[in-house]
Write a protein that holds these residues in place. Structure first.
Motif, short mmCIF file in Angstrom:
data_model
loop_
_atom_site.label_atom_id
_atom_site.label_comp_id
_atom_site.label_asym_id
_atom_site.label_seq_id
_atom_site.Cartn_x
_atom_site.Cartn_y
_atom_site.Cartn_z
N VAL A 1 -10.19 -13.43 43.59
CA VAL A 1 -9.41 -12.18 43.56
C VAL A 1 -10.20 -11.15 42.75
O VAL A 1 -10.40 -10.02 43.18
CB VAL A 1 -8.03 -12.41 42.91
N TRP B 1 -13.15 -9.20 44.13
CA TRP B 1 -12.80 -8.15 45.10
C TRP B 1 -12.03 -7.01 44.46
O TRP B 1 -11.68 -6.04 45.13
CB TRP B 1 -11.91 -8.75 46.21
N ASP C 1 -3.73 -6.97 44.61
CA ASP C 1 -4.52 -8.17 44.84
C ASP C 1 -4.15 -9.31 43.89
O ASP C 1 -4.24 -10.48 44.25
CB ASP C 1 -6.01 -7.86 44.65
N PHE D 1 -9.92 -16.25 48.65
CA PHE D 1 -9.24 -14.96 48.72
C PHE D 1 -9.97 -14.11 49.73
O PHE D 1 -11.18 -13.93 49.65
CB PHE D 1 -9.25 -14.28 47.34
N GLU D 2 -9.23 -13.65 50.71
CA GLU D 2 -9.83 -12.81 51.75
C GLU D 2 -9.23 -11.43 51.64
O GLU D 2 -8.02 -11.29 51.48
CB GLU D 2 -9.50 -13.37 53.14
N LYS D 3 -10.09 -10.42 51.71
CA LYS D 3 -9.58 -9.05 51.57
C LYS D 3 -10.30 -8.14 52.54
O LYS D 3 -11.50 -8.25 52.72
CB LYS D 3 -9.83 -8.57 50.13
N SER E 1 -6.62 -2.97 49.22
CA SER E 1 -6.53 -3.87 50.37
C SER E 1 -5.74 -3.25 51.52
O SER E 1 -4.72 -2.62 51.32
CB SER E 1 -5.82 -5.16 49.97
N CYS F 1 -4.68 -8.66 52.44
CA CYS F 1 -5.38 -9.69 51.68
C CYS F 1 -4.58 -10.99 51.70
O CYS F 1 -3.35 -10.96 51.85
CB CYS F 1 -5.71 -9.25 50.27
N PHE G 1 -7.60 -13.88 59.17
CA PHE G 1 -7.69 -14.03 57.72
C PHE G 1 -7.02 -15.30 57.23
O PHE G 1 -7.55 -15.99 56.36
CB PHE G 1 -7.10 -12.81 57.02
#
Ligand SMILES: Cc1cc2nc3c(=O)[nH]c(=O)nc-3n(C[C@H](O)[C@H](O)[C@H](O)COP(=O)(O)OP(=O)(O)OC[C@H]3O[C@@H](n4cnc5c(N)ncnc54)[C@H](O)[C@@H]3O)c2cc1C
Ligand code: FES
Ligand code: FES
Lengths: 624, 304
Positions: free
Chosen positions: B99, B102, B126, B185-187, B197, B200, B275
């Motif tokens: 997290v 990003w 986030d 963690f994908e953002k 974001s 996310c 995601f």
């Protein structure tokens, strides 16, 4: 606002001063300590021009209430090296030409220093991460990265310190790495931009701007503002002594709105007061009665019976450039295929990192001196002479360092009312835009709507091109006339086309005015022309390079505006581009799902978002 | 611009509550100020006068990280950069470094706190989904109400709103160690650094002893509705089942209808599926479990 007593160490020296309780560390550093190497590019944590070390940690000082830094040790760009010396990072920025306008550079130098202090071995990826909070609008970052890598290698002894010295220039300056003369003043933060300038007894200006896109001004009442203690001058259109109206081509824009406002953000009144906060309060005390008018935001609607912005342009057309060569109807009749396509481009903000700013004062002999990052001082000087009703030899326009302009500082949006405030108050007056103000008030790149029609033979030869380009010029003329001309002149591209019909029409709307921006109208028309050729190549099964070669102009060509070109280099440009890109030849349609010419030598990686945190690295190894 | 008459820096919880009591509605809490300062600008709140700002970052209870048994407690004024630097946090809160990396940039992460992120209650925050995936509990405290605990999932109630009462502070965040868990963690946003974001997804998961079946899966999604949410439907579908690409793909398609945001719905839907899928795959990869290829195409260039 009550005061706090702040004591801290700044660049190794003890500081004890009072500060307004709600002020930011940035305000304290710039205004109270007069260390103006730290800049305010946005005031919102986005740009990094304000980066300073607080107890060894790099932070954005626009996001730090000064009270938090009480008792701390602060290091600003001025404190990185002893006076008249530079750190390896600063010297490397000088060496590689990393500073252009220089406005981002103190922040960049700070971020680079932080990155290398944290990890003197930082690789390029880490350097990019470390500089991730700092924006540069000039360099494209490449030279900055080169500088940080060079500094790293010098610091680690991987390359000798002499690598930071100026390269010797041989026979010619062309191809040699020549250092900029002004770079040391930029990398050390010594250079003062207009917003950094301070003169004794200086007042601060703030501006009342229109909340309406189109409205009549029924009345302006400045009496309450004028009665406020500390307010030294309030200026409105009524104060303009000469003949008002400015613009790069037509003089249709009032210095301060008179009877009507035509876009959100248009300046109506300006207040000069002892402090910026007081001036802001005074602006709020000005009462304006508006009568809202219907507004128009689309240029096609504006041209076809939309609300009229200016009496002299009943069709809302600012400027129309029609160009005719040959007979396009005949050309279309001869064509094997006709390809039609619409293209839209959006308005674009220049986003120079230095928001507009200026300082004006009256000299003892009655001359008015105006410092501003104007990209057009001579023109501004003559316009100011007319507007201020003063002989031109009593107007002194000084071009302060321009922290990025890109065309956006060609308009004289504020210099005259700033001068008026100085003349009226008898005091020097400074005005610094906020980032938000810079975005709403000053001119943008024109958005275009382009209708494209092209006729071609099966072999790819173009028989006719017709372009109908309607451009949103916003509320005032600014540079629209010139942009329309340039766009029309370059519209059809460097191609030899027997029949051409081009119309560029700049239109008044109630949007933010559009003005000059890099390429001045050519970008929009070239975007459509080059996209169109790719589409035609696909339709005809031709290689995109090939279709361009078939049609390109040769030495001695005559353009559609009858200009004779001595030498034409597009052929060489195409050859070189094809070679260095490792172009996979063939029509766009014959390529499989995988392009073989991507990712090779000389090709940049496509932009992707990759996970940036590795769980394996230990905290010591990793620099986030 | 923000303006105040007094800027107070209490050194204890007691002192802070004293200030809150004295100044009542005239007071506002501030931590890193990275939401407060940009909010008080043109186009948002404009010029704001807050009589008393109470800065809670110097209160010991709101700082520090403590591991007691299996339970981790961190102060609400913990800054995001700490998730990258503190070895205890890195080990026991494995999703948070992802997290943090990003989150804004290195410099803002030195100021921005988890407490501020929670209370600001942005739909695109986030930190909040990260803490949701850790199943965190928030320790709230007020002078009149004393201490109460709220699961982070129940904390935000809408954009800018939460269950926090007037005069109440988030003091700490607690959760069980997730040391053995995989995390990701994908953002996606408009650019790489300093970006809010669009969507996310935070994922924290654990396999059973054999290493073939999902044992505990927690996925939290933000940016697509008024508040970040846990994807219980996905979690249930996966839990106890054998890890296969087909199962993950099926689970990733469940939350499509969660997309409620006002703009770019189709885009967000497409992003959510890939995601969630990628989040699970990456989290598995972080504990050495390779899922193998998927039949549907992976969305690689998320910024498209
Ligand atoms: C340039 C920029 C980039 C950003 N990028 C991101 C990003 O990538 N992801 C993201 O999620 N956010 C981002 N943010 C938003 C912001 O940084 C975060 O939300 C941050 O966590 C807020 O914390 P703070 O301590 O600065 O809050 P503050 O501004 O100090 O406070 C915010 C609110 O929370 C209240 N508050 C704070 N702490 C407590 C507490 N302990 N108890 C009770 N109330 C409290 C305050 O009263 C205030 O109302 C960004 C902000 C900026 C300016
Ligand atoms: S980040 Fe502070 S001025 Fe832009
Ligand atoms: S040199 Fe970076 S913004 Fe101009």
């Amino acid at each position: 606002m009550a005061d706090l007593n702040i004591s801290m160490t700044v660049n190794g020296r003890a500081v004890e001063k009072s500060a307004a309780a709600g002020s930011r560390l940035l305000d304290f550093i710039r205004n109270d300590l007069n260390l103006t190497g730290t800049k305010e590019g946005c005031g919102a944590g986005e740009c990094g021009t304000c980066s300073v070390f607080v107890d060894g940690v790099l932070v954005k000082s626009c996001m730090v209430p000064v009270a938090k830094a009480d008792g701390a040790e602060i290091e600003t760009v001025e404190g990185l090296a002893p006076r008249r010396q530079m750190t390896p990072v600063q010297r490397a920025f000088h060496k590689t030409g990393a500073s252009q306008c220089g406005y981002c550079i103190p922040g960049m130098v700070m971020a680079a220093s932080a990155t290398l202090r944290e990890n003197p071995q930082a690789d390029l990826e880490e350097i990019k991460q470390g500089l991730g909070g700092n924006i540069c609008r000039c360099t494209g970052y490449q030279k900055i990265f080169e500088a940080v890598e060079l500094a790293r290698d010098v610091i680690n002894g991987k390359v000798p310190e002499t690598a930071l010295d100026e390269d010797e220039v041989g026979e010619s300056f062309i191809g040699a790495n020549v250092r900029r003369l002004d770079a040391p003043s930029k990398v050390t933060g010594a250079l003062r931009y207009a917003g950094d300038m301070v003169v004794p007894t200086m007042l601060h200006l703030q501006v009342l701007r229109s909340p309406h896109a189109h409205a009549l001004i029924k009345s302006i009442d400045t009496s309450d503002a004028e009665a406020m203690a500390g307010v030294e001058a309030v200026v409105t259109a009524a104060d303009i002594p000469g003949e008002d109206g400015y613009g790069v081509f037509v003089h249709d824009q009032p210095t301060l709105a008179t009877d009507k406002v035509r876009y959100v953000g248009e300046a109506i009144a300006a207040v000069a007061a002892e402090t910026e906060a007081l001036a802001r309060d005074a602006v709020k005390a000005i009462k304006i009665e508006y009568e809202e008018l219907p507004a128009v935001f689309d240029p096609h609607e504006a041209m076809s019976g939309g609300p009229i912005l200016h009496d002299y342009a009943q069709d809302n057309v600012t400027y129309h450039v029609p160009i005719r060569k040959g007979d396009v109807e005949k050309g279309f009749a001869e064509a094997d295929v006709i390809v039609e396509q619409d293209y839209d481009t959006q308005p674009i903000e220049h986003a120079y990192l230095e928001p507009e700013a200026g300082l004006a004062y009256e000299e003892a002999d009655g001359t008015i001196t105006i410092h501003s990052p104007s990209q057009n001082i001579t023109h501004h000087r003559h316009a100011a002479s007319r507007i201020l009703g003063m002989p031109v030899n009593k107007i002194r326009m000084i071009m302060s360092p321009v922290g990025g302009g890109f065309g956006g500082k060609e308009d004289m949006h504020y210099q005259c009312f700033l001068a008026l405030a100085a003349l009226k108050s008898g005091r020097p007056v400074r005005y610094v835009f906020t980032r938000e103000e810079s975005i709403i008030a000053s001119a943008k790149r024109h958005g275009f709507k382009i209708r494209y029609k092209m006729g071609l033979k099966k072999n790819g030869r173009i028989t006719a091109t017709e372009m109908y380009m309607v451009s949103d010029g916003g509320a005032y003329g600014c540079s629209t006339e010139g942009v329309m001309r340039k766009s029309a002149i370059l519209a059809a591209g460097p191609y030899d086309i027997p029949n051409v019909k081009v119309d560029t029409i700049g239109v008044y709307t109630n949007n933010t005015p559009a003005g000059a921006m890099r390429a001045f109208g050519a970008l929009q028309s070239e975007f459509s022309t080059e996209s169109h050729l790719d589409i035609c190549a696909e339709k005809l099964g031709l290689d995109p390079f090939e279709i361009r070669r078939i049609n390109m102009m040769q030495d001695g060509a005559i353009t559609h505006t009858r200009q004779k070109l001595g030498s034409v280099s597009i052929g060489q440009v195409l050859d070189e581009a094809e070679k260095v890109s490792g172009w996979e030849s063939g029509a766009p349609t014959v390529r499989g799902p995988v392009r073989k010419d991507l990712g090779g030598d000389g090709n940049r990686e496509p932009c992707t978002l990759v996970p940036r945190h590795t769980t394996t690295a230990s905290p010591e190894e990793e620099v986030a | 611009m923000l303006d105040c008459d007094q800027y107070l820096l209490p050194k204890s919880l007691d002192e802070a509550f004293g200030f809150l009591e004295t100044h009542g509605d005239a007071a506002q809490i501030v931590a890193g100020a990275t939401d407060l300062l940009p909010w008080a600008r043109e186009g948002r709140a404009g010029d704001v006068h807050i009589p008393v700002l109470i800065d809670i970052t110097r209160i010991p209870e709101l700082n520090g990280v403590a591991l007691e048994g299996n339970r981790l407690r961190l102060g609400a004024a913990t800054v995001f950069q700490k998730f990258l630097k503190d070895s205890v946090l890195r080990e026991h809160a494995p999703v948070m470094p992802h997290v943090a990396v990003w989150f804004a940039d290195d410099q803002l992460r030195q100021s921005a706190t988890i407490g501020g992120n929670l209370v600001n209650a942005s739909p695109a925050a986030d930190g909040t989904p990260g803490l949701m995936a850790l199943d965190a509990e928030l320790v709230l405290h007020s002078r009149t109400g004393g201490e109460r605990r709220v699961n982070v999932t129940d904390f935000p109630t809408g954009p800018s709103f939460s269950v926090l009462n007037n005069g109440e502070l988030i003091v700490a965040v607690e959760f069980d160690s997730a040391a053995e868990y995989g995390a990701s963690f994908e953002k996606v946003g408009h650019r790489r650094s300093l970006v809010i974001s669009t969507v996310c997804v935070a994922t924290v998961l654990k396999l059973d002893e054999v290493g073939q079946n999902f044992e505990d899966v927690r996925i939290a999604l933000a940016g697509v509705g008024p508040v970040p949410v846990r994807l219980s439907e996905c979690e249930e579908m996966l839990s106890g089942k054998t890890v296969t690409a087909a199962l993950i793909d099926a689970a990733a398609h469940l939350p499509i209808d969660r997309v409620q945001s006002r703009t770019r719905q189709d885009y967000r839907r497409e992003v959510v599926v890939s995601f969630v899928r990628r989040g699970i795959v990456e989290a598995l990869a972080s504990i050495g479990c390779d899922v193998g290829p998927f039949e549907t195409q992976e969305l690689e260039t998320a910024n498209g």
